[in-house]
Design an enzyme around this catalytic site. Structure first.
Site, PDB file in Angstrom:
ATOM      1  N   GLY A   6     -22.406  10.932  55.123  1.00 23.73           N
ATOM      2  CA  GLY A   6     -23.086  12.170  54.740  1.00 23.73           C
ATOM      3  C   GLY A   6     -22.461  13.270  55.343  1.00 23.73           C
ATOM      4  O   GLY A   6     -22.294  13.580  56.609  1.00 23.73           O
TER       5      GLY A   6
ATOM      6  N   ASN B 243     -32.396   6.020  55.712  1.00 22.30           N
ATOM      7  CA  ASN B 243     -31.279   5.543  54.956  1.00 22.30           C
ATOM      8  C   ASN B 243     -31.784   4.609  53.852  1.00 22.30           C
ATOM      9  O   ASN B 243     -32.314   3.771  54.126  1.00 22.30           O
ATOM     10  CB  ASN B 243     -30.082   4.923  55.499  1.00 22.30           C
ATOM     11  N   GLY B 244     -31.535   5.255  52.539  1.00 25.82           N
ATOM     12  CA  GLY B 244     -32.031   4.406  51.424  1.00 25.82           C
ATOM     13  C   GLY B 244     -32.676   5.357  50.334  1.00 25.82           C
ATOM     14  O   GLY B 244     -32.425   6.397  50.228  1.00 25.82           O
TER      15      GLY B 244
ATOM     16  N   ASP C  95     -10.089   1.782  45.819  1.00 21.72           N
ATOM     17  CA  ASP C  95     -11.369   1.068  45.990  1.00 21.72           C
ATOM     18  C   ASP C  95     -12.283   0.749  44.843  1.00 21.72           C
ATOM     19  O   ASP C  95     -12.877  -0.309  44.930  1.00 21.72           O
ATOM     20  CB  ASP C  95     -12.088   1.273  47.286  1.00 21.72           C
TER      21      ASP C  95
ATOM     22  N   CYS D 141     -26.368   7.892  53.337  1.00 21.45           N
ATOM     23  CA  CYS D 141     -26.797   8.700  54.774  1.00 21.45           C
ATOM     24  C   CYS D 141     -26.499   7.687  55.895  1.00 21.45           C
ATOM     25  O   CYS D 141     -26.277   6.426  55.707  1.00 21.45           O
ATOM     26  CB  CYS D 141     -28.619   8.828  54.874  1.00 21.45           C
TER      27      CYS D 141
ATOM     28  N   TYR E  15     -16.871   0.387  49.635  1.00 27.28           N
ATOM     29  CA  TYR E  15     -16.597   1.638  49.603  1.00 27.28           C
ATOM     30  C   TYR E  15     -17.256   2.550  50.886  1.00 27.28           C
ATOM     31  O   TYR E  15     -16.667   3.209  51.296  1.00 27.28           O
ATOM     32  CB  TYR E  15     -17.010   2.405  48.138  1.00 27.28           C
TER      33      TYR E  15
END
Length: 596
Positions: free
Chosen positions: A109, A183-184, A458, A82, A351
């Protein structure tokens, strides 16, 4: 008995399927018998790998469909996360700048987008499923988002579902009125749900969704209530004059309860714009500033790449365990709510983050160059016969450029990307995803004809895209195709906010590198070493003593993840609907066998 043409055709098709299945079993056994024992670090984790292989190809209904002239490979799962951003300014509306910032974070996202703005008398909210430009592309929507302070979010569903109801921000009207974005991923969500529904919680809070972000918001709100009650019961203070202290106290208590990864932004009525980050700093959060005639204006975002287009300059990261409050009149205040140990997610640098971002004092681009140098040194040991170095666009370019320089080989852009095709993993089914890969990338024969190619990516998570790209290069005339991954093999779930929940999905799960190479149909394969990742990060910021590399090592920095948790995640959590895929490519039959 006379059979219809349809029945005859069905019978012929079934007989052909049985023959292919039998050949698949034979080929599988030969491959299995020729494969060396699993690496020692995988033995304890993947105890059922042999059983998984034996199950394969016994049911033709589980065989994948042939797409075009190639095989259906292991489905790629692209990492998902996110992005969050908050802006405080003195004059004018923050909506357009929040929109521009979200566009810069769109890579984090693409499932949904949401925004809330305020002038501290009212909140204006809008959120929907879709891309930023689609959710906020209508003039009437943007005109409604009035207010000089606001927060905004782009989401992939790493917990809960992808319904519009779970798009962020979330809101509670008591205490004060709090909007929050996150975010998480929390790792003790169920325990926290029980707490919120117990007598320990004020009002036995009702949760409307399965999102861990809503749980987090209600835990914070609960602790603000408790701080308010302590104020009244101990000192008899004036609550209206202590709202900021209530938030700091609530931050301290919330961080004692939460486990996992969280970088959060909130708008709190009577307090201001609030930002806080978990004690390990797993997910990023960066503070930016710009000058105005009225004083400093502030922006806080997942990545500082969002700052440039809207005129902010990077100041610093929000520290692990820190809470920052930008008051309604623009004053920045902060408190260390929990002892912080910087242990950022190493996958961010490989990434997730854009190369023009600086996270935790580490320029992402410089980190990727270092990965290229380290990988080149190991490629030299292989003594492969190589003619050119080619990246898989776009994320692998920095590493590929550095590898080409270190090896003294020509760097060539042989894969042309169609930028008008959406990201492949958001297509509604696997066949469309695979077709989309071929629409998205095209190999140029002028680059690859007769060449021995070193192809750089990657990361290789599940293998669908890479398998098809290798086929593209061979059809474009490549003599040999060697693969190099800038990340190590992904063999463990990510539980901290990247949507990689199931070990069954990963192409490297339970297989040696030689086996993975065979799956991907390459002439050679090399992965980055974990030690090289950690060393590269420490060299760029010596203050960071360690990184979370759990998806490579299985060592989870929060210390609360065990095999029982991972099994539950795979069976009843985010990984419940993920399919286990077979890892052996039957080259002669050009078909991939998969288990459901």
């Amino acid at each position: 008995m006379i059979l219809s043409r349809k029945s005859l055709a069905r019978g012929c098709a079934q007989r052909r399927a049985v023959k292919v299945s039998a050949r698949a079993v034979t080929a599988l056994r030969s491959v299995r018998d020729a494969v060396p024992a699993l690496p020692s670090h995988q033995v304890s984790t993947f105890t059922n790998s042999s059983a998984l292989k034996i199950k394969l190809a016994v049911n033709t209904s589980r065989m994948s469909r042939i797409v075009g002239n190639g095989a259906k490979a292991c489905k790629r799962i692209t990492p998902r996360m996110c992005g969050i951003i908050g802006i405080f300014k003195y004059e004018g509306n923050a909506n357009v700048e929040l929109y521009e910032g979200l566009l810069m974070l769109q890579h984090r996202g693409q499932d949904s987008a949401g925004m809330v703005t305020t002038d501290w008398s009212r909140f204006k909210e809008h959120k929907e499923n879709g891309l930023v430009k689609d959710v906020f592309g209508k003039q009437d929507v943007m005109d409604s988002m009035k207010g000089h302070c606001g927060i905004a979010h782009v989401r992939y569903p790493t917990a809960g579902s992808s319904s519009a109801q779970e798009a962020q921000p979330f809101f509670v009207n008591s205490p004060l009125g709090i909007y929050l974005i996150h975010n998480g991923n929390l790792t003790n969500t169920e325990e926290l749900r029980d707490l919120l529904n117990s007598s320990r919680s004020f009002f036995n809070r009702h949760l409307r969704t399965d999102s861990d972000s809503e749980v987090l918001l209600n835990i914070l709100a609960d602790e603000v209530h408790r701080a308010h009650q302590r104020c009244l019961q101990t000192t008899g203070c004036d609550p209206n004059k202590n709202k900021i202290n209530f938030l700091f106290e609530a931050g301290e208590m919330t961080m004692r309860l939460l486990k996992g990864a969280y970088s959060c932004l909130a708008l709190v009525k009577g307090v201001g714009l609030v930002a806080f980050r978990d004690p390990f700093g797993i997910r990023p959060l960066v503070i930016g500033k710009r000058s105005s005639p009225h004083g400093d204006e502030w922006c806080i975002a997942s990545e500082d790449c969002a700052f440039g287009p809207i005129g902010f300059e990077r100041v610093r990261d929000v520290l692990p365990g820190e809470m920052v409050i930008i008051t309604e009149d623009g004053k920045l205040m902060s408190r260390q709510c929990a002892q912080g140990t910087p242990t950022p997610c190493i996958f961010e640098y490989i990434y997730l983050a854009r190369p023009d971002s600086v996270l935790n004092g580490i320029p992402v681009y410089n980190f990727q160059l270092k990965l290229g140098t380290a990988l080149a040194n190991r490629i030299k040991e292989r003594q492969w016969d190589l003619d050119i170095v080619c990246p898989v666009p776009d994320g692998s370019r920095p590493a590929a450029i550095q590898i080409a320089a270190e090896l003294g080989l020509p760097y060539r852009e042989g894969l042309v990307k169609n930028r008008y095709v959406g990201r492949t993993f958001i297509m509604p089914d696997q066949r469309l995803r695979e077709m989309s890969v071929r629409r998205k990338l095209n190999a140029m024969p002028a680059v690859f004809e007769g060449k021995s190619v070193l192809l750089i990516d990657d990361s290789i998570v599940r293998g669908t895209t890479m398998t098809q790209i290798v086929d593209m290069l061979r059809r474009a005339g490549a003599r040999k195709v060697y693969l190099a991954s800038a990340s190590p093999p992904v063999v463990y779930p990510n539980v901290y906010g990247v949507d990689m929940p199931s070990r069954k999905e990963f192409v490297a799960n339970g297989l040696t590198i030689d086996q993975v190479c065979q799956v991907l149909r390459a002439d050679g394969l090399i992965y980055q070493e974990v030690d090289d990742l950690i060393t590269s990060g420490k060299e760029l910021n010596p203050d960071i003593k360690d990184f979370d590399a759990s998806c490579f090592t299985g060592r989870y920095v929060t210390g609360d993840i065990d095999e029982a948790y991972l099994q539950k995640l795979e069976l009843s959590g985010r990984g419940a609907n993920r399919r286990a895929t077979q890892k052996v490519s039957l080259l002669n039959e050009r078909v991939m066998v998969a288990t459901a």
